[in-house]
Design a protein around this motif. Structure first.
Motif, short mmCIF file in Angstrom:
data_model
loop_
_atom_site.label_atom_id
_atom_site.label_comp_id
_atom_site.label_asym_id
_atom_site.label_seq_id
_atom_site.Cartn_x
_atom_site.Cartn_y
_atom_site.Cartn_z
N ASP A 88 -0.52 6.53 -0.97
CA ASP A 88 1.39 7.20 -0.85
C ASP A 88 1.23 8.02 0.82
O ASP A 88 0.34 7.88 0.84
CB ASP A 88 1.67 8.16 -2.30
CG ASP A 88 2.44 9.37 -1.52
OD1 ASP A 88 3.07 9.05 -0.73
OD2 ASP A 88 2.64 9.53 -2.98
N PRO A 89 2.45 6.51 1.16
CA PRO A 89 2.59 7.49 2.32
C PRO A 89 3.20 8.55 3.22
O PRO A 89 2.51 9.50 3.76
CB PRO A 89 3.36 6.14 2.78
CG PRO A 89 4.18 5.88 2.13
CD PRO A 89 3.05 5.76 0.58
N GLY A 103 3.07 11.82 0.21
CA GLY A 103 2.74 12.27 -0.64
C GLY A 103 1.13 12.62 0.00
O GLY A 103 1.05 14.32 0.17
N GLU A 104 0.48 11.73 0.18
CA GLU A 104 -0.84 12.73 0.32
C GLU A 104 -1.19 12.90 1.69
O GLU A 104 -1.77 13.92 1.41
CB GLU A 104 -2.04 10.71 0.75
CG GLU A 104 -1.60 10.00 -0.88
CD GLU A 104 -2.86 11.06 -1.95
OE1 GLU A 104 -3.73 12.08 -2.03
OE2 GLU A 104 -2.50 11.05 -3.32
N PRO A 105 -0.89 12.66 2.51
CA PRO A 105 -0.22 13.81 3.89
C PRO A 105 -0.03 15.08 2.83
O PRO A 105 -0.33 16.52 4.42
CB PRO A 105 0.38 12.81 4.89
CG PRO A 105 0.38 11.24 4.65
CD PRO A 105 0.36 11.74 3.19
N ALA A 106 1.46 15.11 2.95
CA ALA A 106 2.08 16.87 1.89
C ALA A 106 0.52 16.82 1.61
O ALA A 106 0.49 18.62 1.94
CB ALA A 106 2.77 16.42 1.32
N ALA A 107 0.38 16.62 0.60
CA ALA A 107 -0.86 17.03 -0.44
C ALA A 107 -1.78 17.78 0.43
O ALA A 107 -2.89 19.27 -0.05
CB ALA A 107 -1.37 16.29 -1.33
N ALA A 108 -2.45 16.91 1.36
CA ALA A 108 -3.72 17.50 2.52
C ALA A 108 -3.04 18.59 3.64
O ALA A 108 -3.99 18.75 4.53
CB ALA A 108 -4.32 16.15 3.13
N GLY A 139 7.84 11.80 8.11
CA GLY A 139 7.08 10.65 7.08
C GLY A 139 7.69 9.57 7.07
O GLY A 139 9.15 9.35 7.14
N HIS A 140 7.30 8.57 6.48
CA HIS A 140 8.57 7.02 5.53
C HIS A 140 7.53 6.94 4.43
O HIS A 140 7.01 6.59 4.07
CB HIS A 140 8.16 6.29 7.52
CG HIS A 140 8.81 4.99 7.31
ND1 HIS A 140 10.39 5.21 7.46
CD2 HIS A 140 8.75 3.94 6.30
CE1 HIS A 140 10.43 4.08 7.79
NE2 HIS A 140 9.65 3.04 6.62
N GLU A 167 2.96 1.50 -2.42
CA GLU A 167 3.84 2.09 -1.05
C GLU A 167 4.64 3.12 -1.74
O GLU A 167 5.23 4.26 -0.91
CB GLU A 167 4.53 1.03 -0.39
CG GLU A 167 3.77 0.34 0.19
CD GLU A 167 4.69 -1.46 0.96
OE1 GLU A 167 6.04 -1.05 0.74
OE2 GLU A 167 4.47 -2.02 0.86
N LEU A 168 5.06 3.54 -2.92
CA LEU A 168 5.90 4.31 -3.20
C LEU A 168 5.32 6.31 -2.97
O LEU A 168 4.40 6.35 -2.98
CB LEU A 168 6.33 4.58 -4.67
CG LEU A 168 7.18 3.18 -5.04
CD1 LEU A 168 7.34 3.69 -6.56
CD2 LEU A 168 8.85 2.82 -4.27
N VAL A 169 6.31 7.11 -3.03
CA VAL A 169 6.29 8.48 -2.26
C VAL A 169 6.13 8.96 -3.86
O VAL A 169 7.02 9.05 -4.62
CB VAL A 169 6.80 9.03 -1.14
CG1 VAL A 169 6.56 9.94 -1.55
CG2 VAL A 169 6.69 7.80 -0.15
#
Length: 375
Positions: free
Chosen positions: A141-142, A144-149, A162-163, A177-179
């Motif tokens: 997840d391009p 969701g994962e960075p947000a959670a981290a 993000g994108h 690729e879905l968020v």
């Protein structure tokens, strides 16, 4: 703490549209670069502290050197800090446009590419964090994962750039690729991030129920289906509030227009509609037509549509919505001054048209035009 900034995305500099001819394509491409300067004017008018661009700055990693250099010049019109995010079209892969000498030489010093998740501080008390695409096919997840981290909240306001596509916006599609909207909303509600600036969707869209997750859309329309393109978002962010205002900056228009026609008022109404549209040189029309016309009427329709290419950016017949039947028993055909083999060919086309042959109907209308039979 309070800050005002601009959110843009999907510039896709160097984009080609197959329905535009060479002259219109050149103007369309320049308009996308000119939009950068318009964003600069809005930044000055709104006293924006910085600008974020959420991916797909370029249409591809292989773009013309001239486009790269023109983009660099246009970015000089934005006097505040600018943060550019690599997206799926211009991801950080080998041979990326972001590592090309042409770009590194062209970018002004106040413009930074978000190549990693390291927080940037454009003004005291504000962090800008990027989630760049490192390939066109990410394994996770391009956004969701960075947000959670993201780390626990601190005293700074955080903007995540993000994108990607949210799962809820493309129902029934399973794609790596879905968020994941739940992950992003959870990060917002936990105050790990105060605003999520997104790209990929070309229409301005607020996602979820927090009011802090937005797609900026594209600054210049790219397809008739886009609901609210041609905007830049002015974001006013505080510890307790988030106010987002779309500001129009687009200059191009793209329409899907479907009409019912007949030999009289229908054709006249279509001619009037074409005549009433503003800024025709920057307008693309995808035209659908339904109805039944005489051969004379069909010839008039063809001439009307063909003439618009001289004033519009493009007018394209829409195959899925083009359903016009031709009535072959038109008295006008009997009045045509043709004899011998030409008359025999005309009669054959009339018979074939009467039997439902669409190609014969088109040929019959063309025949009528070529011998000067348009009333």
């Amino acid at each position: 703490m309070a800050v005002t900034f601009l959110h843009s995305a999907d510039w896709q500099l160097g984009m080609l549209r197959r329905f535009l001819g060479p002259e219109a394509q050149a103007r369309f491409g320049q308009a996308r670069i000119d939009a950068i300067e318009r964003i600069g004017r809005v930044a000055t008018e709104t006293d924006a502290a910085f600008v974020v661009v959420s991916g797909d700055v370029f249409e591809a990693n292989q773009v013309d050197r001239q486009i790269v250099r023109r983009a660099g010049e246009a970015l000089r019109a934005i006097t505040c800090p600018v943060f550019l995010l690599p997206g799926n079209h211009d991801s950080l892969e080998p041979g990326s446009v972001w590592t090309s000498p042409a770009l590194t030489q062209a970018l002004p010093s106040h413009v930074e590419v978000l190549t990693d998740a390291r927080p940037r501080t454009p003004v005291p008390g504000v962090e800008v964090i990027g989630a760049p695409w490192r390939s066109r096919r990410p394994e996770e997840d391009p956004v969701g994962e960075p947000a959670a981290a993201l780390p626990p909240p601190n005293d700074n306001l955080r903007v995540l750039v993000g994108h990607g596509r949210f799962d809820g916006l493309v129902p029934g599609v399973v794609d790596g690729e879905l968020v994941d909207l739940d992950k992003v909303e959870r990060a917002v509600k936990e105050r790990r991030v105060d605003y999520v600036a997104l790209g990929d969707r070309h229409s301005v869209t607020s996602v979820g129920d927090t009011g802090r997750i937005w797609y900026a859309g594209t600054p210049e329309v790219t397809r008739p289906e886009e609901e609210l393109p041609g905007q830049v978002l002015r974001v006013r962010l505080t510890d307790d509030s988030c106010d987002v205002q779309p500001i129009p900056i687009g200059t191009w228009r793209m329409h899907s227009h479907v009409v019912e026609v007949d030999d009289g008022e229908g054709l006249e109404a279509l001619a009037n509609w074409f005549g009433d549209q503003p800024d025709k040189a920057r307008t693309y029309v995808r035209l659908g037509v339904r109805g039944s016309l005489s051969v004379t009427g069909m010839a008039r329709l063809d001439m009307l549509v063909d003439a618009q290419d001289e004033v519009y950016a493009a007018v394209q017949r829409w195959p899925k919505r083009w359903d016009v039947t031709i009535r072959p028993d038109d008295l006008a055909l009997d009045r045509l001054g043709v004899t011998g083999p030409s008359r025999a060919a005309l009669d054959e086309l009339r018979i074939a048209t009467g039997n439902g042959d669409a190609e014969a109907a088109d040929a019959l209308a063309l025949f009528h035009r070529l011998v000067g039979g348009v009333a």
